[in-house]
Motif scaffolding. Sequence first.
Motif, PDB file in Angstrom:
ATOM      1  N   GLY A 148       6.022   0.053  -5.969  1.00  0.00           N
ATOM      2  CA  GLY A 148       6.141   0.745  -4.687  1.00  0.00           C
ATOM      3  C   GLY A 148       4.786   0.991  -4.045  1.00  0.00           C
ATOM      4  O   GLY A 148       3.915   1.608  -4.655  1.00  0.00           O
ATOM      5  N   ILE A 149       4.613   0.524  -2.837  1.00  0.00           N
ATOM      6  CA  ILE A 149       3.307   0.554  -2.175  1.00  0.00           C
ATOM      7  C   ILE A 149       3.136   1.843  -1.369  1.00  0.00           C
ATOM      8  O   ILE A 149       4.041   2.261  -0.646  1.00  0.00           O
ATOM      9  CB  ILE A 149       3.163  -0.654  -1.223  1.00  0.00           C
ATOM     10  CG1 ILE A 149       3.373  -1.967  -1.984  1.00  0.00           C
ATOM     11  CG2 ILE A 149       1.807  -0.639  -0.534  1.00  0.00           C
ATOM     12  CD1 ILE A 149       3.512  -3.182  -1.079  1.00  0.00           C
ATOM     13  N   TYR A 150       1.970   2.456  -1.521  1.00  0.00           N
ATOM     14  CA  TYR A 150       1.622   3.581  -0.662  1.00  0.00           C
ATOM     15  C   TYR A 150       0.162   3.460  -0.252  1.00  0.00           C
ATOM     16  O   TYR A 150      -0.603   2.677  -0.826  1.00  0.00           O
ATOM     17  CB  TYR A 150       1.898   4.916  -1.354  1.00  0.00           C
ATOM     18  CG  TYR A 150       0.893   5.306  -2.424  1.00  0.00           C
ATOM     19  CD1 TYR A 150      -0.126   6.219  -2.157  1.00  0.00           C
ATOM     20  CD2 TYR A 150       0.973   4.766  -3.712  1.00  0.00           C
ATOM     21  CE1 TYR A 150      -1.041   6.584  -3.145  1.00  0.00           C
ATOM     22  CE2 TYR A 150       0.068   5.128  -4.699  1.00  0.00           C
ATOM     23  CZ  TYR A 150      -0.945   6.028  -4.408  1.00  0.00           C
ATOM     24  OH  TYR A 150      -1.857   6.378  -5.375  1.00  0.00           O
ATOM     25  N   GLY A 151      -0.230   4.222   0.754  1.00  0.00           N
ATOM     26  CA  GLY A 151      -1.595   4.181   1.264  1.00  0.00           C
ATOM     27  C   GLY A 151      -1.639   4.847   2.622  1.00  0.00           C
ATOM     28  O   GLY A 151      -0.716   5.588   2.997  1.00  0.00           O
ATOM     29  N   PRO A 152      -2.694   4.621   3.405  1.00  0.00           N
ATOM     30  CA  PRO A 152      -2.807   5.242   4.725  1.00  0.00           C
ATOM     31  C   PRO A 152      -1.588   4.952   5.596  1.00  0.00           C
ATOM     32  O   PRO A 152      -1.184   3.798   5.765  1.00  0.00           O
ATOM     33  CB  PRO A 152      -4.065   4.593   5.306  1.00  0.00           C
ATOM     34  CG  PRO A 152      -4.878   4.232   4.108  1.00  0.00           C
ATOM     35  CD  PRO A 152      -3.886   3.805   3.071  1.00  0.00           C
ATOM     36  N   ASP A 181      -5.075  -0.184  -1.617  1.00  0.00           N
ATOM     37  CA  ASP A 181      -6.438  -0.636  -1.900  1.00  0.00           C
ATOM     38  C   ASP A 181      -6.519  -1.326  -3.256  1.00  0.00           C
ATOM     39  O   ASP A 181      -7.299  -2.277  -3.429  1.00  0.00           O
ATOM     40  CB  ASP A 181      -7.420   0.541  -1.868  1.00  0.00           C
ATOM     41  CG  ASP A 181      -7.714   1.015  -0.462  1.00  0.00           C
ATOM     42  OD1 ASP A 181      -7.264   0.347   0.496  1.00  0.00           O
ATOM     43  OD2 ASP A 181      -8.373   2.059  -0.307  1.00  0.00           O
ATOM     44  N   ASP A 182      -5.726  -0.877  -4.224  1.00  0.00           N
ATOM     45  CA  ASP A 182      -5.693  -1.547  -5.521  1.00  0.00           C
ATOM     46  C   ASP A 182      -4.969  -2.889  -5.429  1.00  0.00           C
ATOM     47  O   ASP A 182      -5.292  -3.828  -6.162  1.00  0.00           O
ATOM     48  CB  ASP A 182      -5.036  -0.641  -6.567  1.00  0.00           C
ATOM     49  CG  ASP A 182      -5.946   0.515  -6.980  1.00  0.00           C
ATOM     50  OD1 ASP A 182      -7.168   0.301  -7.067  1.00  0.00           O
ATOM     51  OD2 ASP A 182      -5.439   1.624  -7.199  1.00  0.00           O
ATOM     52  N   ILE A 183      -4.015  -2.984  -4.523  1.00  0.00           N
ATOM     53  CA  ILE A 183      -3.391  -4.293  -4.263  1.00  0.00           C
ATOM     54  C   ILE A 183      -4.433  -5.266  -3.733  1.00  0.00           C
ATOM     55  O   ILE A 183      -4.529  -6.416  -4.186  1.00  0.00           O
ATOM     56  CB  ILE A 183      -2.231  -4.157  -3.264  1.00  0.00           C
ATOM     57  CG1 ILE A 183      -1.098  -3.322  -3.862  1.00  0.00           C
ATOM     58  CG2 ILE A 183      -1.707  -5.542  -2.851  1.00  0.00           C
ATOM     59  CD1 ILE A 183       0.027  -3.040  -2.885  1.00  0.00           C
ATOM     60  N   ALA A 184      -5.221  -4.821  -2.771  1.00  0.00           N
ATOM     61  CA  ALA A 184      -6.257  -5.681  -2.188  1.00  0.00           C
ATOM     62  C   ALA A 184      -7.227  -6.158  -3.257  1.00  0.00           C
ATOM     63  O   ALA A 184      -7.602  -7.341  -3.294  1.00  0.00           O
ATOM     64  CB  ALA A 184      -7.001  -4.930  -1.085  1.00  0.00           C
ATOM     65  N   ALA A 185      -7.636  -5.256  -4.156  1.00  0.00           N
ATOM     66  CA  ALA A 185      -8.569  -5.629  -5.220  1.00  0.00           C
ATOM     67  C   ALA A 185      -7.939  -6.631  -6.171  1.00  0.00           C
ATOM     68  O   ALA A 185      -8.604  -7.570  -6.645  1.00  0.00           O
ATOM     69  CB  ALA A 185      -9.007  -4.381  -5.982  1.00  0.00           C
ATOM     70  N   ALA A 186      -6.656  -6.469  -6.464  1.00  0.00           N
ATOM     71  CA  ALA A 186      -5.972  -7.383  -7.379  1.00  0.00           C
ATOM     72  C   ALA A 186      -5.804  -8.770  -6.770  1.00  0.00           C
ATOM     73  O   ALA A 186      -5.930  -9.787  -7.465  1.00  0.00           O
ATOM     74  CB  ALA A 186      -4.615  -6.805  -7.776  1.00  0.00           C
ATOM     75  N   ILE A 187      -5.513  -8.828  -5.482  1.00  0.00           N
ATOM     76  CA  ILE A 187      -5.415 -10.135  -4.819  1.00  0.00           C
ATOM     77  C   ILE A 187      -6.757 -10.856  -4.896  1.00  0.00           C
ATOM     78  O   ILE A 187      -6.819 -12.058  -5.206  1.00  0.00           O
ATOM     79  CB  ILE A 187      -4.972  -9.962  -3.355  1.00  0.00           C
ATOM     80  CG1 ILE A 187      -3.543  -9.427  -3.278  1.00  0.00           C
ATOM     81  CG2 ILE A 187      -5.063 -11.298  -2.612  1.00  0.00           C
ATOM     82  CD1 ILE A 187      -3.108  -9.026  -1.878  1.00  0.00           C
ATOM     83  N   ALA A 188      -7.834 -10.139  -4.624  1.00  0.00           N
ATOM     84  CA  ALA A 188      -9.174 -10.742  -4.688  1.00  0.00           C
ATOM     85  C   ALA A 188      -9.458 -11.256  -6.088  1.00  0.00           C
ATOM     86  O   ALA A 188      -9.981 -12.361  -6.266  1.00  0.00           O
ATOM     87  CB  ALA A 188     -10.227  -9.724  -4.269  1.00  0.00           C
ATOM     88  N   ALA A 189      -9.096 -10.472  -7.105  1.00  0.00           N
ATOM     89  CA  ALA A 189      -9.319 -10.891  -8.493  1.00  0.00           C
ATOM     90  C   ALA A 189      -8.476 -12.097  -8.853  1.00  0.00           C
ATOM     91  O   ALA A 189      -8.930 -12.996  -9.570  1.00  0.00           O
ATOM     92  CB  ALA A 189      -9.009  -9.727  -9.429  1.00  0.00           C
ATOM     93  N   ARG A 268      -1.786  10.993  -8.211  1.00  0.00           N
ATOM     94  CA  ARG A 268      -2.587  12.185  -7.924  1.00  0.00           C
ATOM     95  C   ARG A 268      -3.934  11.820  -7.296  1.00  0.00           C
ATOM     96  O   ARG A 268      -4.350  12.415  -6.292  1.00  0.00           O
ATOM     97  CB  ARG A 268      -2.781  13.003  -9.215  1.00  0.00           C
ATOM     98  CG  ARG A 268      -1.516  13.750  -9.640  1.00  0.00           C
ATOM     99  CD  ARG A 268      -1.732  14.522 -10.924  1.00  0.00           C
ATOM    100  NE  ARG A 268      -1.843  13.620 -12.065  1.00  0.00           N
ATOM    101  CZ  ARG A 268      -0.806  13.163 -12.761  1.00  0.00           C
ATOM    102  NH1 ARG A 268       0.423  13.529 -12.424  1.00  0.00           N
ATOM    103  NH2 ARG A 268      -0.979  12.344 -13.775  1.00  0.00           N
ATOM    104  N   GLU A 269      -4.638  10.847  -7.876  1.00  0.00           N
ATOM    105  CA  GLU A 269      -5.906  10.412  -7.288  1.00  0.00           C
ATOM    106  C   GLU A 269      -5.680   9.781  -5.910  1.00  0.00           C
ATOM    107  O   GLU A 269      -6.461  10.007  -4.975  1.00  0.00           O
ATOM    108  CB  GLU A 269      -6.605   9.403  -8.195  1.00  0.00           C
ATOM    109  CG  GLU A 269      -7.126   9.977  -9.496  1.00  0.00           C
ATOM    110  CD  GLU A 269      -6.090   9.952 -10.608  1.00  0.00           C
ATOM    111  OE1 GLU A 269      -6.452  10.276 -11.748  1.00  0.00           O
ATOM    112  OE2 GLU A 269      -4.913   9.611 -10.340  1.00  0.00           O
ATOM    113  N   GLY A 270      -4.618   9.016  -5.793  1.00  0.00           N
ATOM    114  CA  GLY A 270      -4.358   8.356  -4.521  1.00  0.00           C
ATOM    115  C   GLY A 270      -4.040   9.325  -3.400  1.00  0.00           C
ATOM    116  O   GLY A 270      -4.592   9.242  -2.294  1.00  0.00           O
TER     117      GLY A 270
END
Length: 280
Positions: A148-152, A181-189, A268-270
Amino acid sequence: MRLFVFGLGYSANRFIAQHGGQFTGIASTIRTAGKSAARDIETLVFNPDVTDPGIGDRLASADTLLVSVPPGADGDPVLLTFGSVIAASGIQRIVYLSSVGVYGDHQGAWIDETAPVSGEGRRRARIDAEERWRALAGDRTTILRIAGIYGPGRNALENLKAGKAHRIVKPGQVFNRIHVDDIAAAIAAAFEYPQTGIWNLCDDEPAPPQDVVTFAAALMGIAPPPEQDFATAEMSLMARSFYASNNRISNARLKRELGVKLAFPTYREGLTALWQRREI
């Protein structure tokens, strides 16, 4: 290196905004002309009624391909329309964004990428799409199964602010989630990793949905909405269907193999970062 993107949605836009600088050129499909993009990229319309004639040429010149278009009732629209073009292209790496929904229900157990997939309807369509992408270009295709995606602009804080948050309680139910943002980092990786494969993309802590709303309300200094029993809560059929599966999904392989270090290891961090930055 040139990138082509099918589907300039929430996750793809975030990836381009944060990692687009590594590409010499980016082109993407959009469903409706005039949709804004994360940066200056070429956009071409692709929907059930319109297919921009320039898409084939852009695919022919692309080195990498990101696919975030979901399958429809008739199958995967990208494969149906451009499968043969992609198969014959010089594209070196394809990243297909799928869903952890393909796992069906494992009754709250911890599972990883080796767990069996199952389901009907939308889940079956996802499973079939994964299989067809692997059959088309398995040596070039990586699949990211996203929680499940969340963010701004898409989170429990926003739902509370809009008066749309609910605390639905189904005993033992947890959901997996991931910050965009973690999705974006994973795609780049995934684009950089020398091998293809299937990776779960979720945070470290599957959690009851009501706990997330309670935490968000505490950040905002407001009372959370009252708890509602799942059995009697008024919910759409679509919303209720999400409660049909209950899994604790492991991201260990994502960290171990792709080397992704989550910026937001739990909700919590997100949510705290979103609140502090007022990105709600």
